[in-house]
Scaffold this active site. Sequence first.
Site: not given
Ligand code: COA
Length: 160
Positions: A17, A41, A92, A130
């Site tokens: 990140h 989540k 990634r 993560s």
């Molecule tokens: N480096 C390390 N890890 C990375 C990364 C990077 N560059 N890019 C993505 N990841 C990983 C994260 O560590 C995480 O790993 P895990 O699954 O092992 O925990 C995974 O990719 C996904 O994480 P993240 O990027 O945090 O996405 P998410 O799906 O958890 O959250 C949000 C994305 C915040 C946009 C969304 O899910 C959310 O909760 N939004 C709120 C509601 C909303 O707006 N919804 C509208 C869309 S439907």
Amino acid sequence: MNKAIYPGSFDPITNGHIDILKRSLNVFDEVIILIADNPNKSSKFTVEERVLMATEAIKELGLKNVSVDTTRGLVVEYAKSHDAKCMIRGLRAVSDFEYEFQLTAANYYIDNSIDIVFFMSHTETNFISSSAIHELYLSKVDISKLVPNSVLKVYQKKYR
Ligand code: COA
């Protein structure tokens, strides 16, 4: 002012990140790390712990023009109400693409005035996630090169 949000779960924030964040700071004047407090989540860390780890990481790395905030709502709505025109996401591998493609479509459906900008991860960090960090730590593998010091400290306190 060219402001962007960098939304995610950050459960916990990793050097992957941080890599994306640093790249985005070459493009945007101000970036908000937006920690989604998503009740649908299950998280390993509380939102307070995730905020602490991210805030301390920014401090320890001396990153300027970055702040940390949380939301329980839609990230696009947060962007609009905070005058941010763009949302940052990291890619990634090809496997991330499908998920990001759908997330982008959903966000554009909500409001297509907020652009989503992707940064490709560095090869050194593109295997980090993560949950991989969590598994490595619990298996007693040294994660100190994969996460900011602030994350290591919280792990050491929470999982002695
Ligand atoms: N480096 C390390 N890890 C990375 C990364 C990077 N560059 N890019 C993505 N990841 C990983 C994260 O560590 C995480 O790993 P895990 O699954 O092992 O925990 C995974 O990719 C996904 O994480 P993240 O990027 O945090 O996405 P998410 O799906 O958890 O959250 C949000 C994305 C915040 C946009 C969304 O899910 C959310 O909760 N939004 C709120 C509601 C909303 O707006 N919804 C509208 C869309 S439907």
